[in-house]
Design a protein around this motif. Structure first.
Motif, PDB file in Angstrom:
ATOM      1  N   LEU A  66     -11.483  11.802  10.565  1.00 26.94           N
ATOM      2  CA  LEU A  66     -12.061  10.524  10.170  1.00 26.94           C
ATOM      3  C   LEU A  66     -12.421  10.519   8.689  1.00 26.94           C
ATOM      4  O   LEU A  66     -12.164   9.541   7.969  1.00 26.94           O
ATOM      5  N   GLN A  67     -13.017  11.608   8.224  1.00 29.39           N
ATOM      6  CA  GLN A  67     -13.372  11.698   6.808  1.00 29.39           C
ATOM      7  C   GLN A  67     -12.132  11.656   5.924  1.00 29.39           C
ATOM      8  O   GLN A  67     -12.134  11.019   4.861  1.00 29.39           O
ATOM      9  N   ALA A  68     -11.051  12.294   6.365  1.00 26.67           N
ATOM     10  CA  ALA A  68      -9.810  12.281   5.594  1.00 26.67           C
ATOM     11  C   ALA A  68      -9.241  10.872   5.528  1.00 26.67           C
ATOM     12  O   ALA A  68      -8.779  10.412   4.471  1.00 26.67           O
ATOM     13  N   ALA A  69      -9.283  10.152   6.647  1.00 20.67           N
ATOM     14  CA  ALA A  69      -8.784   8.778   6.671  1.00 20.67           C
ATOM     15  C   ALA A  69      -9.632   7.881   5.780  1.00 20.67           C
ATOM     16  O   ALA A  69      -9.106   7.034   5.035  1.00 20.67           O
ATOM     17  N   MET A  70     -10.947   8.061   5.842  1.00 22.52           N
ATOM     18  CA  MET A  70     -11.840   7.259   5.012  1.00 22.52           C
ATOM     19  C   MET A  70     -11.577   7.504   3.529  1.00 22.52           C
ATOM     20  O   MET A  70     -11.566   6.564   2.718  1.00 22.52           O
ATOM     21  N   ALA A  71     -11.331   8.768   3.174  1.00 21.17           N
ATOM     22  CA  ALA A  71     -11.056   9.096   1.771  1.00 21.17           C
ATOM     23  C   ALA A  71      -9.761   8.433   1.310  1.00 21.17           C
ATOM     24  O   ALA A  71      -9.695   7.871   0.207  1.00 21.17           O
ATOM     25  N   LYS A  72      -8.734   8.490   2.130  1.00 20.70           N
ATOM     26  CA  LYS A  72      -7.454   7.881   1.763  1.00 20.70           C
ATOM     27  C   LYS A  72      -7.580   6.367   1.630  1.00 20.70           C
ATOM     28  O   LYS A  72      -6.881   5.743   0.813  1.00 20.70           O
ATOM     29  N   LEU A  73      -8.453   5.772   2.439  1.00 21.04           N
ATOM     30  CA  LEU A  73      -8.620   4.320   2.428  1.00 21.04           C
ATOM     31  C   LEU A  73      -9.723   3.878   1.472  1.00 21.04           C
ATOM     32  O   LEU A  73     -10.010   2.673   1.378  1.00 21.04           O
ATOM     33  N   ASP A  74     -10.339   4.857   0.768  1.00 19.89           N
ATOM     34  CA  ASP A  74     -11.420   4.559  -0.176  1.00 19.89           C
ATOM     35  C   ASP A  74     -12.519   3.745   0.494  1.00 19.89           C
ATOM     36  O   ASP A  74     -12.972   2.718  -0.012  1.00 19.89           O
ATOM     37  N   ALA A  75     -12.943   4.234   1.680  1.00 22.86           N
ATOM     38  CA  ALA A  75     -13.963   3.541   2.464  1.00 22.86           C
ATOM     39  C   ALA A  75     -15.148   4.476   2.690  1.00 22.86           C
ATOM     40  O   ALA A  75     -14.972   5.667   2.932  1.00 22.86           O
ATOM     41  N   SER A  76     -16.341   3.919   2.619  1.00 26.57           N
ATOM     42  CA  SER A  76     -17.543   4.735   2.754  1.00 26.57           C
ATOM     43  C   SER A  76     -18.036   4.825   4.196  1.00 26.57           C
ATOM     44  O   SER A  76     -18.865   5.684   4.514  1.00 26.57           O
TER      45      SER A  76
ATOM     46  N   THR B 183       0.828  -1.201   0.000  1.00 29.30           N
ATOM     47  CA  THR B 183       0.000   0.000   0.000  1.00 29.30           C
ATOM     48  C   THR B 183       0.864   1.253   0.000  1.00 29.30           C
ATOM     49  O   THR B 183       1.984   1.250   0.509  1.00 29.30           O
ATOM     50  N   ASP B 184       0.331   2.293  -0.600  1.00 26.28           N
ATOM     51  CA  ASP B 184       0.992   3.591  -0.511  1.00 26.28           C
ATOM     52  C   ASP B 184       0.137   4.569   0.287  1.00 26.28           C
ATOM     53  O   ASP B 184       0.368   5.773   0.277  1.00 26.28           O
ATOM     54  N   VAL B 185      -0.880   4.046   1.001  1.00 28.85           N
ATOM     55  CA  VAL B 185      -1.736   4.881   1.835  1.00 28.85           C
ATOM     56  C   VAL B 185      -0.933   5.357   3.042  1.00 28.85           C
ATOM     57  O   VAL B 185      -0.317   4.558   3.745  1.00 28.85           O
TER      58      VAL B 185
ATOM     59  N   ARG C 228     -16.866   4.185   8.619  1.00 24.67           N
ATOM     60  CA  ARG C 228     -15.739   4.050   9.547  1.00 24.67           C
ATOM     61  C   ARG C 228     -15.345   2.589   9.725  1.00 24.67           C
ATOM     62  O   ARG C 228     -14.166   2.267   9.869  1.00 24.67           O
ATOM     63  N   HIS C 229     -16.346   1.701   9.721  1.00 24.54           N
ATOM     64  CA  HIS C 229     -16.055   0.278   9.899  1.00 24.54           C
ATOM     65  C   HIS C 229     -15.279  -0.262   8.708  1.00 24.54           C
ATOM     66  O   HIS C 229     -14.338  -1.058   8.869  1.00 24.54           O
ATOM     67  N   ALA C 230     -15.650   0.196   7.520  1.00 29.14           N
ATOM     68  CA  ALA C 230     -14.917  -0.219   6.319  1.00 29.14           C
ATOM     69  C   ALA C 230     -13.496   0.333   6.339  1.00 29.14           C
ATOM     70  O   ALA C 230     -12.549  -0.341   5.917  1.00 29.14           O
ATOM     71  N   ALA C 231     -13.345   1.540   6.849  1.00 30.43           N
ATOM     72  CA  ALA C 231     -12.013   2.149   6.932  1.00 30.43           C
ATOM     73  C   ALA C 231     -11.122   1.359   7.885  1.00 30.43           C
ATOM     74  O   ALA C 231      -9.949   1.094   7.588  1.00 30.43           O
ATOM     75  N   VAL C 232     -11.676   0.965   9.029  1.00 28.00           N
ATOM     76  CA  VAL C 232     -10.908   0.161   9.987  1.00 28.00           C
ATOM     77  C   VAL C 232     -10.527  -1.176   9.368  1.00 28.00           C
ATOM     78  O   VAL C 232      -9.378  -1.627   9.468  1.00 28.00           O
ATOM     79  N   ALA C 233     -11.491  -1.814   8.701  1.00 32.36           N
ATOM     80  CA  ALA C 233     -11.230  -3.124   8.089  1.00 32.36           C
ATOM     81  C   ALA C 233     -10.136  -3.025   7.026  1.00 32.36           C
ATOM     82  O   ALA C 233      -9.234  -3.873   6.959  1.00 32.36           O
ATOM     83  N   ARG C 234     -10.191  -1.991   6.182  1.00 35.55           N
ATOM     84  CA  ARG C 234      -9.175  -1.854   5.129  1.00 35.55           C
ATOM     85  C   ARG C 234      -7.820  -1.512   5.729  1.00 35.55           C
ATOM     86  O   ARG C 234      -6.786  -2.007   5.262  1.00 35.55           O
ATOM     87  N   ALA C 235      -7.797  -0.666   6.744  1.00 35.59           N
ATOM     88  CA  ALA C 235      -6.546  -0.323   7.399  1.00 35.59           C
ATOM     89  C   ALA C 235      -5.889  -1.563   7.994  1.00 35.59           C
ATOM     90  O   ALA C 235      -4.660  -1.723   7.964  1.00 35.59           O
TER      91      ALA C 235
END
Length: 286
Positions: A260-270, A221-223, A272-279
């Protein structure tokens, strides 16, 4: 202010407290130190007119500060030279500085006296609640920082699994590791000491690495999340609400939402739960 020799983190902590207290108190002389092996070595001094207290070492139970530590309560010698309720082991230092009134406030954490802060005046000066309050605040602040450091040290010892244990992590162990990571991020957000933050960061990286090894490694990843974005996402991983995260990290709720919104955008997640899972899949979170 004169800062004397002591372990770096302790010296910085006491120096900061003495410096802040010297600006907020009506006492012209402020000094203090932490206890080691039954004695308090003065490691920071502000406002002194001489070098009389530079190398002062106070044994617990002796003098005004030693009595304050034993009793775990502030002690005042309104007229230090003639005070009858304390030992006078340190008259050479205190009277050598010309101190007439001395006020000692113990630094207490979890019922244990860890050090003492002194406020001195060259003339006899009454000490009411208003005058004493800054010293109480300073001692409480040092005590709170020491409590955090104790917790960090406990986690450094107890929560870092050895590399060989990675492959055998059970789901329950992995969940404990994830919670430890998030809690360490929360603790780190309250720590001022740069060296301590670096130690915390090293442990966090090890926890994340162990989790990756235990699950076969993270994806390429480059996130790149900012430290605050990672703080917020780690708290989200514990199920905290925005309001709870704001309280934990000492941020405004709107600021938490922005991170949180910035993190979700970087992780391409819609969500917070999806953002945590992708992270977690990418190895950013354990």
């Amino acid at each position: 202010m004169t800062a004397l020799a002591a372990p770096d983190s302790d010296a910085q902590l006491v120096s900061r407290a003495v410096d802040d207290l010297s600006r907020s108190t009506r006492f012209p002389v402020v000094f203090g130190g932490l206890e080691t092996e039954g004695s308090v070595r003065v490691t920071a001094i502000a406002g002194a007119r001489s070098h009389a207290i530079d190398d002062l070492v106070v044994k617990v139970g002796r003098g005004l500060g030693g009595a304050a530590m034993i009793e775990k309560r502030p002690r005042l010698a309104l007229e230090y030279r003639t005070a009858r309720t304390i030992t006078h082991d340190y008259d050479r230092a205190i009277l050598g500085e010309g101190i007439a009134t001395l006020f000692a406030v113990p630094i207490v954490t979890d019922g244990r006296a860890r050090g003492v802060l002194y406020c001195g005046s060259w003339s006899q000066a009454p000490v009411g609640d208003l005058v004493a309050r800054p010293a109480f605040r300073a001692a409480d602040a040092v005590g709170a920082e020491l409590r955090i450091r104790d917790e960090v040290q406990r986690r450094l010892v107890a929560l870092t699994p050895p590399p060989e244990a990675a492959a055998g992590l059970s789901p329950a162990a992995k969940e404990d590791l994830r919670e430890s990571f998030a809690e360490l991020r929360s603790i780190a957000a309250t720590v001022d000491d740069a060296a301590l933050r670096q130690r915390l960061a090293a442990v966090e990286q090890r926890l994340a690495a162990v989790a990756r090894e235990g699950s076969g490694g993270g994806a390429e990843t480059d996130v790149q999340l900012s430290p605050r974005e990672l703080d917020v996402l780690a708290c989200c991983a514990l199920g905290s609400t925005n309001a709870e995260i704001a309280l934990t990290l000492n941020l405004k709720e709107g600021t938490v939402k922005s991170y949180l919104q910035a993190a979700m955008a970087k992780l391409d997640a819609s969500t917070r739960h999806a953002a945590v899972a992708r992270a977690r899949r990418l190895g950013i979170l354990p």
